[in-house]
Scaffold this active site. Structure first.
Site, mmCIF file in Angstrom:
data_model
loop_
_atom_site.group_PDB
_atom_site.id
_atom_site.type_symbol
_atom_site.label_atom_id
_atom_site.label_comp_id
_atom_site.label_asym_id
_atom_site.label_seq_id
_atom_site.Cartn_x
_atom_site.Cartn_y
_atom_site.Cartn_z
ATOM 1 N N SER A 72 0.851 -1.196 0.000
ATOM 2 C CA SER A 72 0.000 0.000 0.000
ATOM 3 C C SER A 72 0.884 1.242 0.000
ATOM 4 O O SER A 72 2.007 1.218 0.535
ATOM 5 C CB SER A 72 -0.861 0.014 1.264
ATOM 6 O OG SER A 72 -1.516 1.263 1.402
ATOM 7 N N TYR A 104 -1.672 -0.341 10.312
ATOM 8 C CA TYR A 104 -1.796 -0.856 8.938
ATOM 9 C C TYR A 104 -0.580 -0.438 8.103
ATOM 10 O O TYR A 104 0.012 -1.261 7.383
ATOM 11 C CB TYR A 104 -3.089 -0.301 8.346
ATOM 12 C CG TYR A 104 -3.316 -0.553 6.876
ATOM 13 C CD1 TYR A 104 -3.827 -1.764 6.432
ATOM 14 C CD2 TYR A 104 -3.044 0.434 5.924
ATOM 15 C CE1 TYR A 104 -4.052 -1.991 5.077
ATOM 16 C CE2 TYR A 104 -3.266 0.224 4.579
ATOM 17 C CZ TYR A 104 -3.774 -0.992 4.163
ATOM 18 O OH TYR A 104 -3.999 -1.210 2.817
HETATM 19 P P1 NAI Z 1 -11.155 -5.798 0.671
HETATM 20 O O1 NAI Z 1 -11.425 -5.628 2.116
HETATM 21 O O2 NAI Z 1 -12.276 -5.769 -0.296
HETATM 22 O O3 NAI Z 1 -10.310 -7.129 0.391
HETATM 23 C C1 NAI Z 1 -9.514 -7.758 1.331
HETATM 24 C C2 NAI Z 1 -9.888 -9.211 1.331
HETATM 25 O O4 NAI Z 1 -9.025 -9.926 2.231
HETATM 26 C C3 NAI Z 1 -11.315 -9.423 1.835
HETATM 27 O O5 NAI Z 1 -12.018 -10.263 0.935
HETATM 28 C C4 NAI Z 1 -11.127 -10.101 3.181
HETATM 29 O O6 NAI Z 1 -12.157 -10.996 3.528
HETATM 30 C C5 NAI Z 1 -9.824 -10.826 2.951
HETATM 31 N N1 NAI Z 1 -9.187 -11.202 4.215
HETATM 32 C C6 NAI Z 1 -9.038 -10.445 5.319
HETATM 33 N N2 NAI Z 1 -8.439 -11.144 6.280
HETATM 34 C C7 NAI Z 1 -8.200 -12.376 5.774
HETATM 35 C C8 NAI Z 1 -7.617 -13.543 6.298
HETATM 36 N N3 NAI Z 1 -7.162 -13.587 7.563
HETATM 37 N N4 NAI Z 1 -7.527 -14.634 5.507
HETATM 38 C C9 NAI Z 1 -8.000 -14.609 4.238
HETATM 39 N N5 NAI Z 1 -8.561 -13.528 3.694
HETATM 40 C C10 NAI Z 1 -8.668 -12.424 4.454
HETATM 41 O O7 NAI Z 1 -10.115 -4.653 0.296
HETATM 42 P P2 NAI Z 1 -9.230 -4.347 -1.000
HETATM 43 O O8 NAI Z 1 -9.200 -2.899 -1.087
HETATM 44 O O9 NAI Z 1 -9.631 -5.153 -2.147
HETATM 45 O O10 NAI Z 1 -7.806 -4.826 -0.454
HETATM 46 C C11 NAI Z 1 -6.986 -5.786 -1.081
HETATM 47 C C12 NAI Z 1 -5.550 -5.489 -0.717
HETATM 48 O O11 NAI Z 1 -5.204 -4.214 -1.241
HETATM 49 C C13 NAI Z 1 -5.312 -5.417 0.805
HETATM 50 O O12 NAI Z 1 -4.072 -6.041 1.113
HETATM 51 C C14 NAI Z 1 -5.225 -3.924 1.053
HETATM 52 O O13 NAI Z 1 -4.446 -3.623 2.176
HETATM 53 C C15 NAI Z 1 -4.596 -3.437 -0.235
HETATM 54 N N6 NAI Z 1 -4.809 -2.014 -0.500
HETATM 55 C C16 NAI Z 1 -6.061 -1.486 -0.714
HETATM 56 C C17 NAI Z 1 -6.199 -0.130 -0.949
HETATM 57 C C18 NAI Z 1 -7.520 0.528 -1.186
HETATM 58 O O14 NAI Z 1 -7.573 1.772 -1.279
HETATM 59 N N7 NAI Z 1 -8.603 -0.211 -1.299
HETATM 60 C C19 NAI Z 1 -5.030 0.774 -0.969
HETATM 61 C C20 NAI Z 1 -3.792 0.113 -0.732
HETATM 62 C C21 NAI Z 1 -3.701 -1.226 -0.515
#
Ligand code: NAI
Length: 243
Positions: free
Chosen positions: A138, A152
């Site tokens: 991120s 985070y």
């Molecule tokens: P999201 O919350 O939609 O996706 C994250 C997914 O990880 C969810 O489906 C959740 O259920 C899953 N998850 C959480 N804990 C888990 C575990 N212990 N085991 C298995 N799965 C687990 O959010 P998004 O935005 O799609 O995030 C995806 C990645 O992108 C994350 O690593 C996030 O930190 C990163 N990110 C997102 C940004 C944003 O603005 N949305 C910006 C920078 C990074």
């Protein structure tokens, strides 16, 4: 080459978009999810309807035993895992550092850092090059996310160090390890932080004047995984609209 990828946390957001894009590029895809089986199966159905190959597999990435089962299941159903996207991640309610409990701090590191570590370890155990890992970090790794979630940000900084070190450990084996650093992406994650409209609020401060889409981030991940990036390892792509 039979390309088999595990995308962690792929039931929604960036993970789901990445799973769909990779399936369209010929990867057999394992859609890992923690709780939301229905959403994961919807992603798998969309892939199959488009002519791709996908399975779903439940696992909490912070559990070593569940990660072991995730890899065993994938290998049994799709073949040896050649690629990994460490996408699963959490952030919790916007807070100043002094308001963050030690339990919360540990929880965030446990999922975001230990989870990526455990999946990388399981991947390496069975991988034979060529292959690749992409860690979804991120922009927070660089900004530190003050007044929002320093926990985070610290987890993503740790992930970046691990990306660099692991890339150097694996380079001679034909396994590449890279990272993407998304900025402000339209996903449901911001609601988990307590502000569903966060991306819209911050858009005027982003040089490109808007938030990004999960599909745009998926493009960077897919490129780093691909043979087109065959000379790239230990590298990062900032995908944050110029931030
Ligand atoms: P999201 O919350 O939609 O996706 C994250 C997914 O990880 C969810 O489906 C959740 O259920 C899953 N998850 C959480 N804990 C888990 C575990 N212990 N085991 C298995 N799965 C687990 O959010 P998004 O935005 O799609 O995030 C995806 C990645 O992108 C994350 O690593 C996030 O930190 C990163 N990110 C997102 C940004 C944003 O603005 N949305 C910006 C920078 C990074």
């Amino acid at each position: 080459m039979n390309k088999v990828v595990i995308v962690t946390g792929a039931a929604r957001g960036i993970g789901a978009a990445t799973a769909k894009l990779l399936a369209g590029q010929g990867y057999a895809v394992c859609i890992n999810y923690r709780k939301n089986r229905e959403a994961a199966e919807t992603v798998a159905r969309a892939i199959e309807q488009a002519g791709g190959r996908a399975i779903t597999a439940q696992a909490d990435v912070s559990s070593e035993a569940e990660v072991a089962t995730l890899f065993e299941t994938t290998q049994a159903q799709l073949g040896r895992v050649t690629h990994l996207v460490n996408n699963a991640g959490i952030l919790l309610t916007q807070s100043r550092l002094e308001e963050i409990s030690v339990e919360r701090f540990r929880q965030v590191l446990d999922v975001n850092v230990t989870g990526a570590f455990l999946c990388a370890k399981a991947f390496i155990r069975q991988a034979q090059g060529p292959g690749a890992i992409v860690n979804v970090s991120s922009g927070a790794a660089k900004s530190g996310s003050p007044f929002e979630y320093v926990d985070y940000a610290a987890s993503k900084g740790a992930m970046d160090s691990m990306t660099r070190g692991l890339a150097l450990e694996l380079a001679a084996r034909g396994l590449r390890v890279n990272g993407v650093r998304p900025g402000f992406i339209h996903t449901e994650m911001h609601a988990d932080g307590g502000e569903p409209g966060r991306v819209e609020r911050l858009a005027p401060q982003i040089p490109l004047q808007r938030g990004g889409t999960p599909e745009e981030i998926a493009q960077g991940i897919a490129w780093l995984l691909s043979e087109q990036a065959s000379y790239v390892t230990g590298a990062f792509i900032d995908m944050a609209g110029g931030k």
